[in-house]
Design an enzyme around this catalytic site. Structure first.
Site, PDB file in Angstrom:
ATOM      1  N   LEU A   1     101.786  49.681  22.728  1.00 32.83           N
ATOM      2  CA  LEU A   1     100.882  50.050  24.033  1.00 32.83           C
ATOM      3  C   LEU A   1     101.798  50.886  25.166  1.00 32.83           C
ATOM      4  CD1 LEU A   1     101.723  47.767  26.507  1.00 32.83           C
ATOM      5  CD2 LEU A   1     100.263  46.476  25.022  1.00 32.83           C
TER       6      LEU A   1
ATOM      7  N   LEU B   1     105.469  66.538  26.009  1.00 33.43           N
ATOM      8  CA  LEU B   1     106.254  67.866  26.063  1.00 33.43           C
ATOM      9  C   LEU B   1     105.983  68.259  27.705  1.00 33.43           C
ATOM     10  CD1 LEU B   1     105.757  70.196  22.991  1.00 33.43           C
ATOM     11  CD2 LEU B   1     107.732  69.131  23.828  1.00 33.43           C
TER      12      LEU B   1
ATOM     13  N   CYS C   1     111.148  50.790  28.333  1.00 29.17           N
ATOM     14  CA  CYS C   1     111.289  50.941  26.909  1.00 29.17           C
ATOM     15  C   CYS C   1     112.360  52.109  26.677  1.00 29.17           C
ATOM     16  CB  CYS C   1     110.120  51.137  26.235  1.00 29.17           C
ATOM     17  SG  CYS C   1     108.938  49.760  26.452  1.00 29.17           S
TER      18      CYS C   1
HETATM   19  N1  LIG Z   1     106.396  47.122  28.743  1.00 28.44           N
HETATM   20  C1  LIG Z   1     106.099  47.828  27.594  1.00 28.44           C
HETATM   21  O1  LIG Z   1     105.289  48.744  27.958  1.00 28.44           O
HETATM   22  C2  LIG Z   1     106.207  47.546  26.336  1.00 28.44           C
HETATM   23  C3  LIG Z   1     105.738  48.247  25.321  1.00 28.44           C
HETATM   24  C4  LIG Z   1     105.932  47.686  23.954  1.00 28.44           C
HETATM   25  C5  LIG Z   1     106.911  47.049  23.853  1.00 28.44           C
HETATM   26  N2  LIG Z   1     107.561  46.268  24.704  1.00 28.44           N
HETATM   27  C6  LIG Z   1     108.606  45.176  24.372  1.00 28.44           C
HETATM   28  O2  LIG Z   1     107.979  44.092  24.705  1.00 28.44           O
HETATM   29  C7  LIG Z   1     108.671  43.220  25.050  1.00 28.44           C
HETATM   30  C8  LIG Z   1     108.528  42.372  26.407  1.00 28.44           C
HETATM   31  O3  LIG Z   1     108.377  43.483  27.431  1.00 28.44           O
HETATM   32  P1  LIG Z   1     107.560  43.399  28.709  1.00 28.44           P
HETATM   33  O4  LIG Z   1     107.635  44.603  29.309  1.00 28.44           O
HETATM   34  O5  LIG Z   1     106.356  42.690  28.465  1.00 28.44           O
HETATM   35  O6  LIG Z   1     108.762  42.366  29.374  1.00 28.44           O
HETATM   36  P2  LIG Z   1     108.268  41.780  30.711  1.00 28.44           P
HETATM   37  O7  LIG Z   1     109.731  41.321  31.386  1.00 28.44           O
HETATM   38  O8  LIG Z   1     107.253  42.049  31.455  1.00 28.44           O
HETATM   39  O9  LIG Z   1     107.932  40.109  30.132  1.00 28.44           O
HETATM   40  C9  LIG Z   1     108.588  39.245  29.808  1.00 28.44           C
HETATM   41  C10 LIG Z   1     108.110  37.607  29.835  1.00 28.44           C
HETATM   42  O10 LIG Z   1     108.899  36.638  29.167  1.00 28.44           O
HETATM   43  C11 LIG Z   1     109.160  35.451  29.934  1.00 28.44           C
HETATM   44  N3  LIG Z   1     110.064  34.724  29.319  1.00 28.44           N
HETATM   45  C12 LIG Z   1     111.267  34.985  28.900  1.00 28.44           C
HETATM   46  N4  LIG Z   1     112.064  33.994  28.297  1.00 28.44           N
HETATM   47  C13 LIG Z   1     111.064  33.131  28.099  1.00 28.44           C
HETATM   48  C14 LIG Z   1     111.063  31.706  27.396  1.00 28.44           C
HETATM   49  N5  LIG Z   1     112.247  31.275  27.101  1.00 28.44           N
HETATM   50  N6  LIG Z   1     109.744  31.195  27.544  1.00 28.44           N
HETATM   51  C15 LIG Z   1     108.758  31.657  28.157  1.00 28.44           C
HETATM   52  N7  LIG Z   1     108.761  32.807  28.745  1.00 28.44           N
HETATM   53  C16 LIG Z   1     109.882  33.586  28.698  1.00 28.44           C
HETATM   54  C17 LIG Z   1     109.573  36.033  31.187  1.00 28.44           C
HETATM   55  O11 LIG Z   1     109.452  35.309  32.303  1.00 28.44           O
HETATM   56  C18 LIG Z   1     108.727  37.354  31.287  1.00 28.44           C
HETATM   57  O12 LIG Z   1     107.436  37.042  32.040  1.00 28.44           O
HETATM   58  C19 LIG Z   1     110.457  43.882  25.371  1.00 28.44           C
HETATM   59  O13 LIG Z   1     111.148  43.764  24.113  1.00 28.44           O
HETATM   60  C20 LIG Z   1     109.770  45.397  25.130  1.00 28.44           C
HETATM   61  O14 LIG Z   1     110.614  46.325  24.843  1.00 28.44           O
HETATM   62  C21 LIG Z   1     107.420  46.522  25.980  1.00 28.44           C
END
Ligand SMILES: NC(=O)c1ccc[n+]([C@@H]2O[C@H](COP(=O)([O-])OP(=O)(O)OC[C@H]3O[C@@H](n4cnc5c(N)ncnc54)[C@H](O)[C@@H]3O)[C@@H](O)[C@H]2O)c1
Length: 432
Positions: A153, A253, A263
């Site tokens: 997403l 592009l 990301c």
């Molecule tokens: N943001 C994006 O658009 C997107 C899209 C695709 C994939 N991703 C991937 O998804 C993952 C998460 O990204 P995000 O942007 O949602 O991160 P984020 O920082 O918004 O959220 C991560 C959450 O995890 C929580 N957390 C950390 N350790 C924890 C624990 N032990 N127990 C419970 N909660 C805990 C944090 O408090 C935080 O709220 C990453 O690997 C990212 O690369 C992100």
């Protein structure tokens, strides 16, 4: 099905609420008690179009709940999605997997019946193998299955992207997990999503390879834009001309500032670091990282040139500071490099962003948040259109800028150069 999302950020919250909307029982867990308290009160801590409405609806009909109790939530669920952060390590370029492994350890002591443990976080090749090792220390391997199901997403379009994905990738060779996951995703498959079942390592790599490729596309057109600026060619024509080739495609592009966000910067670094670990050189991605790093400085130097190298006391307006439109995410936004650098040179900066003021700038000298576009433009010498929000697409500069000496630097090529120049303003854009 009973699902548990661990990590209630952009990915965990959006996918959790969408799964609930599809009829599953979902518990979203986070260690951040403030975030969970807010969500229980109906306040969504991130800006994502349509999210508040969907959270409210599903919380009210009791398909969605929030908790800080990871162990109980895992015990009560069948499928566990790990959605915590995987940032770049403080020193080096590999992914910091401490959040992932801490969660795996916590899950490990809560496996009371067969569980599917899924990494939805973006994790490097072989992370699934490591999670399996952690879980095997306390549990019989028959009691769990570790699957990679990367999320594709985009912030700002997250709900639509989740419900209508191009593809769902599931990496596992466990028959039971594959059957359950195909059934979980069947509402999306029936709407047209392709479903790819592959090995766990392949699923992990598909995510990184996709992000590295998209970052490459952006960087490529940004470099072409530099060439256009030197040769009087309009980069928009190049984007259209290239994009019409179905092998290339028009998306990603569009020339602009350096790519940023939560990301691409971290994932390009992580994939090169993983490849190095396996003694494989991803030289293309390495040069993309370098070029993108140079780009923020290149645009900053352009700002200095536009202002005749006299920056002290110049009033500069930033329209938009997030890394892209329709999100409040500031991670790796190029404004984080440009605004402090301009402030250091003595500029006075006002910024407007539809998602409000940013804590990142609160301690930077002479940087002020304006509540409206109009206030942000008052007395400005230079207006930088940094983010492509719809709010900035039809500004009546003629009415709002009394001083015709104001310069407009449109880093998103929103406006037609002749139209703005005809209004009497000096106008610069990217690659044209
Ligand atoms: N943001 C994006 O658009 C997107 C899209 C695709 C994939 N991703 C991937 O998804 C993952 C998460 O990204 P995000 O942007 O949602 O991160 P984020 O920082 O918004 O959220 C991560 C959450 O995890 C929580 N957390 C950390 N350790 C924890 C624990 N032990 N127990 C419970 N909660 C805990 C944090 O408090 C935080 O709220 C990453 O690997 C990212 O690369 C992100």
């Amino acid at each position: 099905m009973k699902l548990c999302m661990i990590g209630t950020g952009y990915v965990g919250l959006v996918s959790g609420v969408c799964f609930a909307d599809l009829g599953n029982d979902v518990i979203c867990v986070d260690k951040d008690t403030k975030k969970i308290d807010q969500l229980i009160k109906g306040k969504v801590p991130i800006y994502e179009p349509g999210l508040t409405e969907l959270v409210t609806k599903n919380y009210k009909n009791k398909r969605l709940n929030f908790s800080t109790n990871l162990k109980k939530s895992v015990k009560d669920s069948d499928i566990i999605f790990i959605c915590v952060g995987t940032p770049t390590k403080k020193h080096g370029s590999s992914a910091d997997l401490s959040q992932i492994y801490n969660v795996a350890k916590e899950i490990s002591s809560s496996i009371n019946k067969f569980k599917i443990i899924i990494t939805k976080s973006t994790v490097p090749l072989t992370t699934g193998d490591e999670i399996e090792k952690i879980l095997s220390k306390k549990n019989n391997k028959k009691k769990f299955s570790v699957v990679s199901n990367p999320e594709f997403l985009r912030e700002g379009e997250a709900i639509r992207d989740f419900i209508y994905p191009d593809r769902v990738v599931v990496g596992s060779n466990n028959k039971k997990s594959n059957r359950i996951l195909k059934s979980l995703y069947s509402p999306l498959i029936s709407k047209g999503a392709s479903y790819l079942q592959t090995s766990r390592r392949a699923a992990e790599l598909i995510k990184y390879a996709s992000n590295a490729f998209l970052a490459t596309k952006i960087t490529f057109i940004n470099e072409i834009a530099n060439l256009c600026e030197k040769t009087g060619v309009n980069v928009e024509d190049i984007s259209i001309g290239m994009g019409l080739d179905k092998r290339i495609g028009s998306r990603f592009l569009r020339a602009g500032p350096a790519y940023g966000g939560s990301c691409f910067p971290k994932d390009t670094k992580a994939i090169t670091s993983t490849a190095d670990k396996f003694k494989s050189n991803l030289s293309v991605v390495k040069s993309v990282i370098k070029s993108n790093k140079n780009r923020s400085n290149l645009l900053l130097n352009r700002v200095y040139e536009i202002l005749g190298k006299r920056i002290k006391n110049k009033k500069i307006t930033f329209l938009g500071v997030t890394f892209k439109a329709n999100t409040d995410d500031m991670r790796d936004s190029s404004s984080l490099l440009m605004i402090p650098a301009l402030s250091k040179k003595g500029a006075i900066i006002k910024y407007f962003d539809p998602t409000g003021s940013k804590k990142e700038f609160s301690n930077i000298k002479n940087v002020y948040y304006s509540k409206t576009i109009k206030y942000s433009l008052e007395d400005s010498d230079l207006v930088i259109i940094h983010t492509e929000w719809n709010d900035f697409k039809s500004i009546n500069f003629k009415n709002l800028l009394k001083n015709k000496k104001v310069i407009i630097y449109d880093m998103r090529n929103i406006y037609t150069p002749t139209k703005i120049k005809n209004q009497g303003f000096k106008y610069y854009s990217i690659g044209r």
